[in-house]
Write a protein that holds these residues in place. Sequence first.
Motif, mmCIF file in Angstrom:
data_model
loop_
_atom_site.group_PDB
_atom_site.id
_atom_site.type_symbol
_atom_site.label_atom_id
_atom_site.label_comp_id
_atom_site.label_asym_id
_atom_site.label_seq_id
_atom_site.Cartn_x
_atom_site.Cartn_y
_atom_site.Cartn_z
ATOM 1 N N THR A 67 0.816 -1.225 0.000
ATOM 2 C CA THR A 67 0.000 0.000 0.000
ATOM 3 C C THR A 67 0.845 1.270 0.000
ATOM 4 O O THR A 67 0.313 2.359 -0.162
ATOM 5 C CB THR A 67 -0.895 0.034 1.245
ATOM 6 N N MET A 68 2.146 1.148 0.178
ATOM 7 C CA MET A 68 3.081 2.266 0.302
ATOM 8 C C MET A 68 2.789 3.129 1.527
ATOM 9 O O MET A 68 3.186 4.292 1.598
ATOM 10 C CB MET A 68 3.077 3.139 -0.974
ATOM 11 N N GLU A 69 2.114 2.562 2.514
ATOM 12 C CA GLU A 69 1.793 3.285 3.746
ATOM 13 C C GLU A 69 2.934 3.140 4.748
ATOM 14 O O GLU A 69 3.559 2.090 4.868
ATOM 15 C CB GLU A 69 0.507 2.758 4.366
ATOM 16 N N PRO A 110 0.575 5.786 10.537
ATOM 17 C CA PRO A 110 -0.591 5.309 9.776
ATOM 18 C C PRO A 110 -1.262 6.452 9.014
ATOM 19 O O PRO A 110 -1.389 7.571 9.523
ATOM 20 C CB PRO A 110 -1.499 4.748 10.868
ATOM 21 N N GLY A 111 -1.662 6.172 7.787
ATOM 22 C CA GLY A 111 -2.325 7.172 6.967
ATOM 23 C C GLY A 111 -1.385 7.996 6.115
ATOM 24 O O GLY A 111 -1.831 8.772 5.268
ATOM 25 N N LEU A 112 -0.085 7.836 6.307
ATOM 26 C CA LEU A 112 0.901 8.571 5.522
ATOM 27 C C LEU A 112 1.501 7.633 4.479
ATOM 28 O O LEU A 112 2.050 6.582 4.814
ATOM 29 C CB LEU A 112 2.012 9.116 6.423
ATOM 30 N N HIS A 113 1.351 7.993 3.219
ATOM 31 C CA HIS A 113 1.833 7.154 2.126
ATOM 32 C C HIS A 113 2.986 7.844 1.397
ATOM 33 O O HIS A 113 3.021 9.080 1.301
ATOM 34 C CB HIS A 113 0.697 6.877 1.125
ATOM 35 N N PHE A 114 3.877 7.052 0.860
ATOM 36 C CA PHE A 114 5.031 7.585 0.132
ATOM 37 C C PHE A 114 5.092 6.982 -1.272
ATOM 38 O O PHE A 114 4.658 5.852 -1.487
ATOM 39 C CB PHE A 114 6.332 7.256 0.861
ATOM 40 N N ALA A 115 5.657 7.745 -2.194
ATOM 41 C CA ALA A 115 5.808 7.244 -3.559
ATOM 42 C C ALA A 115 6.951 7.974 -4.244
ATOM 43 O O ALA A 115 7.280 9.112 -3.898
ATOM 44 C CB ALA A 115 4.521 7.437 -4.353
ATOM 45 N N GLY A 116 7.548 7.308 -5.214
ATOM 46 C CA GLY A 116 8.530 7.965 -6.069
ATOM 47 C C GLY A 116 9.891 8.168 -5.442
ATOM 48 O O GLY A 116 10.364 7.381 -4.622
ATOM 49 N N GLY A 133 3.379 5.118 -7.042
ATOM 50 C CA GLY A 133 2.281 6.091 -7.055
ATOM 51 C C GLY A 133 0.935 5.416 -7.234
ATOM 52 O O GLY A 133 -0.044 5.783 -6.579
ATOM 53 N N PHE A 134 0.897 4.408 -8.114
ATOM 54 C CA PHE A 134 -0.347 3.668 -8.330
ATOM 55 C C PHE A 134 -0.768 2.932 -7.060
ATOM 56 O O PHE A 134 -1.943 2.978 -6.654
ATOM 57 C CB PHE A 134 -0.161 2.675 -9.471
ATOM 58 N N PRO A 139 -9.183 10.725 5.963
ATOM 59 C CA PRO A 139 -8.229 11.543 5.198
ATOM 60 C C PRO A 139 -6.827 10.967 5.293
ATOM 61 O O PRO A 139 -6.407 10.492 6.340
ATOM 62 C CB PRO A 139 -8.311 12.910 5.888
ATOM 63 N N VAL A 140 -6.124 10.996 4.198
ATOM 64 C CA VAL A 140 -4.756 10.465 4.155
ATOM 65 C C VAL A 140 -3.845 11.492 3.501
ATOM 66 O O VAL A 140 -4.304 12.442 2.859
ATOM 67 C CB VAL A 140 -4.683 9.139 3.370
ATOM 68 N N THR A 141 -2.583 11.299 3.667
ATOM 69 C CA THR A 141 -1.594 12.233 3.107
ATOM 70 C C THR A 141 -0.637 11.456 2.204
ATOM 71 O O THR A 141 -0.190 10.369 2.567
ATOM 72 C CB THR A 141 -0.784 12.921 4.239
ATOM 73 N N LEU A 142 -0.316 12.009 1.061
ATOM 74 C CA LEU A 142 0.645 11.410 0.131
ATOM 75 C C LEU A 142 1.898 12.258 0.125
ATOM 76 O O LEU A 142 1.837 13.467 -0.079
ATOM 77 C CB LEU A 142 0.067 11.322 -1.279
ATOM 78 N N ALA A 143 3.036 11.626 0.350
ATOM 79 C CA ALA A 143 4.311 12.337 0.283
ATOM 80 C C ALA A 143 5.140 11.703 -0.822
ATOM 81 O O ALA A 143 5.244 10.488 -0.901
ATOM 82 C CB ALA A 143 5.049 12.257 1.604
ATOM 83 N N GLY A 144 5.745 12.501 -1.658
ATOM 84 C CA GLY A 144 6.550 11.938 -2.733
ATOM 85 C C GLY A 144 6.850 12.975 -3.783
ATOM 86 O O GLY A 144 6.570 14.152 -3.618
ATOM 87 N N VAL A 145 7.378 12.489 -4.882
ATOM 88 C CA VAL A 145 7.729 13.367 -5.996
ATOM 89 C C VAL A 145 6.916 12.974 -7.200
ATOM 90 O O VAL A 145 6.849 11.795 -7.523
ATOM 91 C CB VAL A 145 9.250 13.249 -6.308
#
Length: 233
Positions: free
Chosen positions: A180-182, A187-193, A214-215, A227-233
Amino acid sequence: MQEPVPSLFTFNVPNSPLRELPGVSVPRARVRVAGEKLDYEGPVLITHWGLSGPAVLKLSAWGARRLHELNYRSIALVSWLPDFTEDTLRSHLQEHRGPHGRKLVVSNPLLGLPQRLWRTLAEQAGIGPETRWNELPAKLQNRLIEALLRTALPVSGKTTYKEEFVTCGGISLAEINMQTMESRLVPGLHFAGEVLDIDGITGGFNFQAAWTTGFLAGRAMSQVAAPVTLAGV
């Protein structure tokens, strides 16, 4: 968190003996960092600032952290003929001398090497423009073999224009649920890239990593109501 350092960069060789050969490429050569367990084989491109091409870029990825520790100063040893050893190359040159003894050494490149590169390596070995194969002293032949198998290039820095492609380092994958990239810590914070500690070699792998993570992160976030937060580029 792993300290981010540059990755996928070319080698800056300001005092390169090959500086007059920008644009010359060899389909398969081996680049090694002297004194280190770092080497890679593949296409090499000579540029006006040093060395580039897939072999150099991939080597910089595998050795990103160690090259950073060395402050990007090292000796790059290039074998333009990676299939040969000193003994097999010496035998090949000896066999060539017989039927081609009257030919000029610098004007007759062997083994598919580009003319300009061959001439430069021969001149670096001290072979004059009028020297024929049947006149080539053993001392100069040994220097030519050394140049063909271990051209030493003093690397002093990364790409001249600071154009590193990606970074090595970032959020440790051990802290991430890879389904899930979480974050396992928040909890609730996801990362990508690129913010993740994923450092792929050249060939589109870093793009693919960014798209895939990212997907996965987007799909996971869409499946929860909170609500969740996405962190990444």
